[in-house]
Design a protein around this motif. Sequence first.
Motif, mmCIF file in Angstrom:
data_model
loop_
_atom_site.group_PDB
_atom_site.id
_atom_site.type_symbol
_atom_site.label_atom_id
_atom_site.label_comp_id
_atom_site.label_asym_id
_atom_site.label_seq_id
_atom_site.Cartn_x
_atom_site.Cartn_y
_atom_site.Cartn_z
ATOM 1 N N ARG A 1 -4.916 3.275 -1.142
ATOM 2 C CA ARG A 1 -5.903 2.340 -1.681
ATOM 3 C C ARG A 1 -6.014 1.131 -0.759
ATOM 4 N N GLN B 1 0.833 -1.205 0.000
ATOM 5 C CA GLN B 1 0.000 0.000 0.000
ATOM 6 C C GLN B 1 0.873 1.261 0.000
ATOM 7 N N ILE C 1 -7.553 -3.813 -3.486
ATOM 8 C CA ILE C 1 -7.160 -3.275 -4.792
ATOM 9 C C ILE C 1 -5.668 -3.474 -5.022
ATOM 10 N N GLN D 1 1.666 6.645 -6.893
ATOM 11 C CA GLN D 1 0.609 7.613 -7.224
ATOM 12 C C GLN D 1 1.142 9.032 -7.111
#
Length: 87
Positions: free
Chosen positions: A77, A53, A81, A60
């Motif tokens: 997220r 994560q 996912i 990102q």
Amino acid sequence: MSAKIAFIGAGSVEFTKNLLGDILSFPELADATIALHDIDQERLDAIGVELDQCYDLLRQRQARREFGQDPDEAQLRPPEIVERYQQ
């Protein structure tokens, strides 16, 4: 030659995340190979999910910065996912 780092007893989530964050803040260690070991496989697996994560969030932020967007708008997220990504 890149560094190789092994954590023995890496089952403490907060300690491991904090220590990895500190290590990876040094540009010289950015390409280091890091291995986590613990006798409690369940805890080690949980750390693996949290680190995935964190890595996703970092990616990102990098992508948002690259495309002129605010990196602070990147969102953590959920494991459902992140853990489904194809390598």
